[in-house]
Write an enzyme that holds these catalytic residues in place. Structure first.
Site, PDB file in Angstrom:
ATOM      1  N   HIS A   1      35.001  39.958  43.878  1.00  0.00           N
ATOM      2  CA  HIS A   1      34.540  41.256  43.358  1.00  0.00           C
ATOM      3  C   HIS A   1      34.507  42.380  44.384  1.00  0.00           C
ATOM      4  O   HIS A   1      33.485  43.049  44.560  1.00  0.00           O
ATOM      5  CB  HIS A   1      33.171  41.094  42.707  1.00  0.00           C
ATOM      6  CG  HIS A   1      33.239  40.541  41.316  1.00  0.00           C
ATOM      7  ND1 HIS A   1      33.856  41.219  40.275  1.00  0.00           N
ATOM      8  CD2 HIS A   1      32.796  39.365  40.794  1.00  0.00           C
ATOM      9  CE1 HIS A   1      33.762  40.488  39.173  1.00  0.00           C
ATOM     10  NE2 HIS A   1      33.131  39.353  39.464  1.00  0.00           N
TER      11      HIS A   1
ATOM     12  N   ASP B   1      34.933  33.996  42.424  1.00  0.00           N
ATOM     13  CA  ASP B   1      34.885  35.462  42.327  1.00  0.00           C
ATOM     14  C   ASP B   1      34.548  36.089  43.684  1.00  0.00           C
ATOM     15  O   ASP B   1      33.644  35.622  44.382  1.00  0.00           O
ATOM     16  CB  ASP B   1      33.793  35.897  41.351  1.00  0.00           C
ATOM     17  CG  ASP B   1      33.968  35.352  39.954  1.00  0.00           C
ATOM     18  OD1 ASP B   1      34.450  34.231  39.808  1.00  0.00           O
ATOM     19  OD2 ASP B   1      33.598  36.066  39.003  1.00  0.00           O
TER      20      ASP B   1
ATOM     21  N   ASN C   1      38.960  37.454  34.414  1.00  0.00           N
ATOM     22  CA  ASN C   1      38.812  38.375  33.283  1.00  0.00           C
ATOM     23  C   ASN C   1      38.736  39.830  33.747  1.00  0.00           C
ATOM     24  O   ASN C   1      39.054  40.749  32.987  1.00  0.00           O
ATOM     25  CB  ASN C   1      37.583  38.007  32.458  1.00  0.00           C
ATOM     26  CG  ASN C   1      36.283  38.205  33.211  1.00  0.00           C
ATOM     27  OD1 ASN C   1      36.076  37.598  34.261  1.00  0.00           O
ATOM     28  ND2 ASN C   1      35.402  39.026  32.673  1.00  0.00           N
ATOM     29  N   HIS C   2      38.370  40.064  35.004  1.00  0.00           N
ATOM     30  CA  HIS C   2      38.306  41.446  35.495  1.00  0.00           C
ATOM     31  C   HIS C   2      39.671  41.996  35.892  1.00  0.00           C
ATOM     32  O   HIS C   2      39.793  43.200  36.131  1.00  0.00           O
ATOM     33  CB  HIS C   2      37.322  41.561  36.658  1.00  0.00           C
ATOM     34  CG  HIS C   2      35.910  41.704  36.201  1.00  0.00           C
ATOM     35  ND1 HIS C   2      35.276  42.916  36.071  1.00  0.00           N
ATOM     36  CD2 HIS C   2      35.011  40.761  35.785  1.00  0.00           C
ATOM     37  CE1 HIS C   2      34.052  42.724  35.625  1.00  0.00           C
ATOM     38  NE2 HIS C   2      33.864  41.422  35.433  1.00  0.00           N
TER      39      HIS C   2
ATOM     40  N   ASP D   1      39.001  37.456  39.647  1.00  0.00           N
ATOM     41  CA  ASP D   1      37.968  38.479  39.818  1.00  0.00           C
ATOM     42  C   ASP D   1      37.946  38.994  41.256  1.00  0.00           C
ATOM     43  O   ASP D   1      36.967  38.826  41.995  1.00  0.00           O
ATOM     44  CB  ASP D   1      36.589  37.976  39.380  1.00  0.00           C
ATOM     45  CG  ASP D   1      36.384  38.114  37.876  1.00  0.00           C
ATOM     46  OD1 ASP D   1      37.377  38.349  37.152  1.00  0.00           O
ATOM     47  OD2 ASP D   1      35.234  37.991  37.425  1.00  0.00           O
TER      48      ASP D   1
ATOM     49  N   HIS E   1      33.563  32.640  37.324  1.00  0.00           N
ATOM     50  CA  HIS E   1      33.219  33.508  36.187  1.00  0.00           C
ATOM     51  C   HIS E   1      31.739  33.846  36.045  1.00  0.00           C
ATOM     52  O   HIS E   1      31.392  34.833  35.391  1.00  0.00           O
ATOM     53  CB  HIS E   1      33.730  32.856  34.895  1.00  0.00           C
ATOM     54  CG  HIS E   1      33.747  33.727  33.679  1.00  0.00           C
ATOM     55  ND1 HIS E   1      34.060  35.067  33.717  1.00  0.00           N
ATOM     56  CD2 HIS E   1      33.496  33.440  32.357  1.00  0.00           C
ATOM     57  CE1 HIS E   1      34.012  35.560  32.488  1.00  0.00           C
ATOM     58  NE2 HIS E   1      33.669  34.603  31.651  1.00  0.00           N
TER      59      HIS E   1
ATOM     60  N   HIS F   1      39.695  30.502  35.932  1.00  0.00           N
ATOM     61  CA  HIS F   1      38.568  31.420  36.095  1.00  0.00           C
ATOM     62  C   HIS F   1      37.416  31.066  35.158  1.00  0.00           C
ATOM     63  O   HIS F   1      36.281  30.876  35.592  1.00  0.00           O
ATOM     64  CB  HIS F   1      39.009  32.858  35.843  1.00  0.00           C
ATOM     65  CG  HIS F   1      37.890  33.832  36.031  1.00  0.00           C
ATOM     66  ND1 HIS F   1      37.356  34.105  37.260  1.00  0.00           N
ATOM     67  CD2 HIS F   1      37.164  34.570  35.138  1.00  0.00           C
ATOM     68  CE1 HIS F   1      36.363  34.976  37.131  1.00  0.00           C
ATOM     69  NE2 HIS F   1      36.226  35.270  35.848  1.00  0.00           N
TER      70      HIS F   1
ATOM     71  N   ARG G   1      29.181  36.454  25.049  1.00  0.00           N
ATOM     72  CA  ARG G   1      30.224  37.306  25.621  1.00  0.00           C
ATOM     73  C   ARG G   1      31.032  38.023  24.545  1.00  0.00           C
ATOM     74  O   ARG G   1      31.686  39.020  24.827  1.00  0.00           O
ATOM     75  CB  ARG G   1      31.162  36.481  26.503  1.00  0.00           C
ATOM     76  CG  ARG G   1      30.519  35.935  27.771  1.00  0.00           C
ATOM     77  CD  ARG G   1      31.578  35.431  28.712  1.00  0.00           C
ATOM     78  NE  ARG G   1      31.048  34.753  29.876  1.00  0.00           N
ATOM     79  CZ  ARG G   1      30.733  35.346  31.024  1.00  0.00           C
ATOM     80  NH1 ARG G   1      30.871  36.646  31.148  1.00  0.00           N
ATOM     81  NH2 ARG G   1      30.278  34.654  32.047  1.00  0.00           N
TER      82      ARG G   1
ATOM     83  N   ASP H   1      36.497  45.189  40.878  1.00  0.00           N
ATOM     84  CA  ASP H   1      35.329  45.615  40.105  1.00  0.00           C
ATOM     85  C   ASP H   1      34.026  45.255  40.820  1.00  0.00           C
ATOM     86  O   ASP H   1      33.941  44.319  41.605  1.00  0.00           O
ATOM     87  CB  ASP H   1      35.317  45.008  38.696  1.00  0.00           C
ATOM     88  CG  ASP H   1      36.266  45.715  37.741  1.00  0.00           C
ATOM     89  OD1 ASP H   1      36.670  46.847  38.042  1.00  0.00           O
ATOM     90  OD2 ASP H   1      36.583  45.126  36.690  1.00  0.00           O
ATOM     91  N   ARG H   2      32.995  46.051  40.495  1.00  0.00           N
ATOM     92  CA  ARG H   2      31.647  45.895  41.021  1.00  0.00           C
ATOM     93  C   ARG H   2      31.542  46.318  42.493  1.00  0.00           C
ATOM     94  O   ARG H   2      30.724  47.134  42.841  1.00  0.00           O
ATOM     95  CB  ARG H   2      31.118  44.461  40.861  1.00  0.00           C
ATOM     96  CG  ARG H   2      31.054  43.956  39.427  1.00  0.00           C
ATOM     97  CD  ARG H   2      29.963  44.682  38.636  1.00  0.00           C
ATOM     98  NE  ARG H   2      29.800  44.146  37.311  1.00  0.00           N
ATOM     99  CZ  ARG H   2      29.003  43.140  36.991  1.00  0.00           C
ATOM    100  NH1 ARG H   2      28.311  42.546  37.933  1.00  0.00           N
ATOM    101  NH2 ARG H   2      28.896  42.729  35.745  1.00  0.00           N
TER     102      ARG H   2
END
Length: 433
Positions: A115, A113, A174-175, A142, A332, A226, A305, A145-146
């Site tokens: 991000h 990730d 997943n993002h 990923d 993840h 991921h 989750r 995001d964030r």
């Protein structure tokens, strides 16, 4: 600037002398005021110089321009050409990409990730060496995001993919979904950066996300994804409701008994469905993107989750043995997620070895240091990020490279309410989807 905190210990660089020269060129470009706006090459072919210019321009704009000026850096017509070409390449790839052709003088860099932490991604390339004919890259998803620069980060990785499509592989996280990007900031980031044309740009990004493959097999020895492993989908019986002629047939597979899925089933899954709830074979992408390892044996629903599975060391052994693999590298889970998981190590070094079984190992890899960028509490995790280098002859003996964040980051505002939004991806609100 392309640098990391010198107070931290960083593994020996894996780059070559040629890479050092390219990095020096990139540094020189980063120190100058780049020419904007970026333009698409007249012949449509990206070059290394173009990618380096992109890095330079994105770094400069992140430090000197407000987000609302980003469309003056990368105009929509250039974005459209960019995303169209990348999407065409990605949609042609299978769900599970086989990365072969790893020569005795080549290496494979695996990244977790990131991000939207653009400056840490730039440092990672500097430290590991740029993608090349002899240096493969596999990213575990990923990208957005964030962090405040998810769009720049994603576009930079797409540029490498376009330039070296058979050496750079971008998997989905997943993002890379409509749900997550609407909660964790990417949608709002795009709207701010492109204003009235933001909906168009965001829609094109979602379409590109649909093309991202789900997993990879490296040199026949390493599986990466991921989230990780996934369930088998038994052949489902179908029943047509009485008195409802022409009504759609409803498939209701028995999901009470969970067994490990196969690569053949993974290859048949429909990855273009971006968001849960998935049904039938499309439960498999949900598992691949959202599942987590556990120290308890067997497969079970991932209740924390609200989607995906938990799998134990016995499942890791079964999967490795069945496909004669030595490693599973998944991502993840950052430090915020891992601090709530009993029996598993924290993410302070950017990686953990979660399962050690007879056939090999399961590794979690997280490449966003000092994560998350925006945090409601004064106390930060101060975690390192990491990447893995796989080397010949077998490409199954991981060499870990931990690194710290490029600090201070340029000043930026979050694109989501990080004080109110849930800390991590647990408690997925399926009812709102």
């Amino acid at each position: 600037m392309l640098q990391s905190d010198s107070s931290a210990s960083v593994s020996t660089k894996s780059g070559s002398d040629e890479d050092d020269n390219l990095i020096a060129l990139a540094r020189q470009q980063l120190q100058s005021n780049p020419q904007t706006p970026l333009s698409w090459p007249s012949n449509g072919n990206l070059t290394l110089d173009w990618v380096l210019d992109l890095i330079s321009t994105f770094d400069w704009s992140s430090r000197n321009l407000p987000p609302s000026d980003f469309s003056s850096v990368l105009p929509v017509p250039v974005f459209d050409q960019f995303i169209l070409l990348a999407s065409k390449i990605l949609h042609k790839e299978p769900n599970c990409v086989n990365i072969d052709g790893c020569a005795p003088d080549s290496s494979v860099v695996v990244v977790g990730d990131v991000h939207g932490q653009l400056h840490d991604v730039i440092f990672l390339f500097e430290n590991a060496g740029f993608p090349s004919e002899k240096r493969f890259f596999v990213f575990n998803g990923d990208y957005v995001d964030r962090g405040a620069w998810g769009l720049e980060t994603f576009l930079l990785l797409l540029a490498w993919k376009i330039f070296l499509p058979h050496r750079v592989f971008l998997l989905r996280g997943n993002h890379e979904s409509k749900y997550c990007t609407s909660v964790y900031g990417f949608e709002q980031e795009v709207m701010v950066k492109y204003g009235d044309q933001g909906k168009h740009v965001y829609r094109k990004c979602l379409g590109c996300f649909e093309g991202l493959p789900l997993a990879s097999i490296i040199a026949g020895r390493v599986y990466t994804a991921h989230g990780g492993l996934f369930r088998s989908m038994p052949v489902a019986s179908s029943k047509r409701a009485k008195g409802k002629k022409g009504r759609r047939t409803v498939f209701k597979p028995d999901i009470e008994y969970l067994s490990l899925g196969s690569l053949e089933e993974l290859s048949k899954a429909r990855r273009s469905v971006l968001d849960p709830p998935w049904q039938g074979l499309n439960l498999i992408p949900g598992d691949v993107l959202w599942s987590d390892p556990s120290m308890n044996p067997g497969l079970s629903p991932n209740k924390e989750r609200g989607i995906g599975l938990l799998w134990g060391p016995d499942c890791t052994e079964e999967f490795l043995k069945k496909y004669q693999l030595k490693l599973i590298i998944r991502s993840h889970e950052g430090p915020d997620a891992r601090e709530k998981r009993s029996g598993l190590s924290g993410m302070q070094e950017g990686y953990t070895i979660d399962h050690v079984v007879q056939s090999g190992k399961l590794i979690t890899l997280f490449s966003a240091p000092d994560y998350p960028q925006f945090q409601a509490t004064e106390e930060r995790y101060n975690n390192k990020g990491a990447y893995i280098v796989l080397e010949p002859p077998y490409f199954d003996d991981p060499v870990f490279h931990s690194f710290v964040a490029v600090l201070p980051r340029p000043k930026a505002n979050a694109f989501y309410n990080y004080e109110d939004v849930i800390d991590s991806d647990e408690e997925l609100d399926l009812a709102s989807m």
